[in-house]
Design a protein around this motif. Sequence first.
Motif, PDB file in Angstrom:
ATOM      1  N   PHE A 172       2.253   6.139  -7.265  1.00 17.65           N
ATOM      2  CA  PHE A 172       1.167   6.403  -8.156  1.00 17.65           C
ATOM      3  C   PHE A 172       0.143   7.041  -7.541  1.00 17.65           C
ATOM      4  O   PHE A 172      -0.753   7.582  -8.016  1.00 17.65           O
ATOM      5  N   GLY A 173       0.213   7.529  -6.144  1.00 14.42           N
ATOM      6  CA  GLY A 173      -0.830   8.424  -5.492  1.00 14.42           C
ATOM      7  C   GLY A 173      -1.933   7.330  -5.313  1.00 14.42           C
ATOM      8  O   GLY A 173      -1.864   6.176  -5.085  1.00 14.42           O
ATOM      9  N   PRO A 174      -3.118   8.181  -5.118  1.00 16.37           N
ATOM     10  CA  PRO A 174      -4.393   7.581  -4.773  1.00 16.37           C
ATOM     11  C   PRO A 174      -5.054   6.304  -5.574  1.00 16.37           C
ATOM     12  O   PRO A 174      -4.647   6.615  -6.598  1.00 16.37           O
ATOM     13  N   VAL A 175      -5.499   5.416  -5.013  1.00 14.63           N
ATOM     14  CA  VAL A 175      -5.909   4.231  -5.959  1.00 14.63           C
ATOM     15  C   VAL A 175      -6.833   4.712  -6.884  1.00 14.63           C
ATOM     16  O   VAL A 175      -7.774   5.699  -6.481  1.00 14.63           O
ATOM     17  N   ASP A 176      -6.639   4.083  -8.083  1.00 14.84           N
ATOM     18  CA  ASP A 176      -7.421   4.832  -9.247  1.00 14.84           C
ATOM     19  C   ASP A 176      -8.172   3.716  -9.794  1.00 14.84           C
ATOM     20  O   ASP A 176      -8.698   3.917 -11.006  1.00 14.84           O
ATOM     21  N   TRP A 211      -5.715  -4.094  -2.934  1.00 14.32           N
ATOM     22  CA  TRP A 211      -6.404  -2.849  -3.168  1.00 14.32           C
ATOM     23  C   TRP A 211      -6.809  -2.102  -1.802  1.00 14.32           C
ATOM     24  O   TRP A 211      -6.825  -0.878  -1.595  1.00 14.32           O
ATOM     25  N   ASP A 212      -7.171  -2.894  -0.916  1.00 13.49           N
ATOM     26  CA  ASP A 212      -7.594  -2.499   0.562  1.00 13.49           C
ATOM     27  C   ASP A 212      -6.393  -2.075   1.306  1.00 13.49           C
ATOM     28  O   ASP A 212      -6.482  -0.849   1.959  1.00 13.49           O
ATOM     29  N   ALA A 213      -5.151  -2.373   1.001  1.00 13.73           N
ATOM     30  CA  ALA A 213      -4.060  -1.804   1.520  1.00 13.73           C
ATOM     31  C   ALA A 213      -3.660  -0.698   0.938  1.00 13.73           C
ATOM     32  O   ALA A 213      -3.280   0.528   1.716  1.00 13.73           O
ATOM     33  N   TRP A 214      -3.729  -0.480  -0.157  1.00 15.32           N
ATOM     34  CA  TRP A 214      -3.468   0.940  -0.870  1.00 15.32           C
ATOM     35  C   TRP A 214      -4.563   1.925  -0.736  1.00 15.32           C
ATOM     36  O   TRP A 214      -4.303   3.068  -0.184  1.00 15.32           O
ATOM     37  N   GLY A 250       0.767  -1.355  -0.061  1.00 18.48           N
ATOM     38  CA  GLY A 250      -0.141   0.061   0.021  1.00 18.48           C
ATOM     39  C   GLY A 250       0.762   1.230  -0.091  1.00 18.48           C
ATOM     40  O   GLY A 250       0.667   2.230  -0.727  1.00 18.48           O
ATOM     41  N   LEU A 251       1.737   1.335   0.935  1.00 21.01           N
ATOM     42  CA  LEU A 251       2.810   2.391   0.835  1.00 21.01           C
ATOM     43  C   LEU A 251       3.585   2.734  -0.398  1.00 21.01           C
ATOM     44  O   LEU A 251       3.788   3.807  -0.898  1.00 21.01           O
ATOM     45  N   TYR A 252       4.012   1.526  -1.165  1.00 16.60           N
ATOM     46  CA  TYR A 252       4.661   1.555  -2.175  1.00 16.60           C
ATOM     47  C   TYR A 252       3.876   2.174  -3.481  1.00 16.60           C
ATOM     48  O   TYR A 252       4.086   3.129  -4.086  1.00 16.60           O
TER      49      TYR A 252
END
Length: 92
Positions: free
Chosen positions: A38-42, A57-60, A31-33
């Motif tokens: 890439f910024g917020p999940v898209d 996905w949840d971790a991101w 998630g941190l990587y």
Amino acid sequence: MGLKEEFEEHAEKVNTLTELPSNEDLLILYGLYKQAKFGPVDTSRPGMFSMKERAKWDAWKAVEGKSSEEAMNDYITKVKQLLEVAASKAST
């Protein structure tokens, strides 16, 4: 060394761990990587039958509010922590 270079260095160092981190730690790193790079999940959340992809996905998504710099710093801190744990296990 700048933050981005240090981040990239630690992204490589994590691959030198002799023992695979826990799933929880791997998801935190993932998630941190992704947030740092890439910024917020898209993308939309994967379906319930894609459990691994959904967990990633949840971790991101969990770190979505962090800036790229915050995510890089947190990633570096987490990798350092994992390296320290590995070193202490190796010395015992």
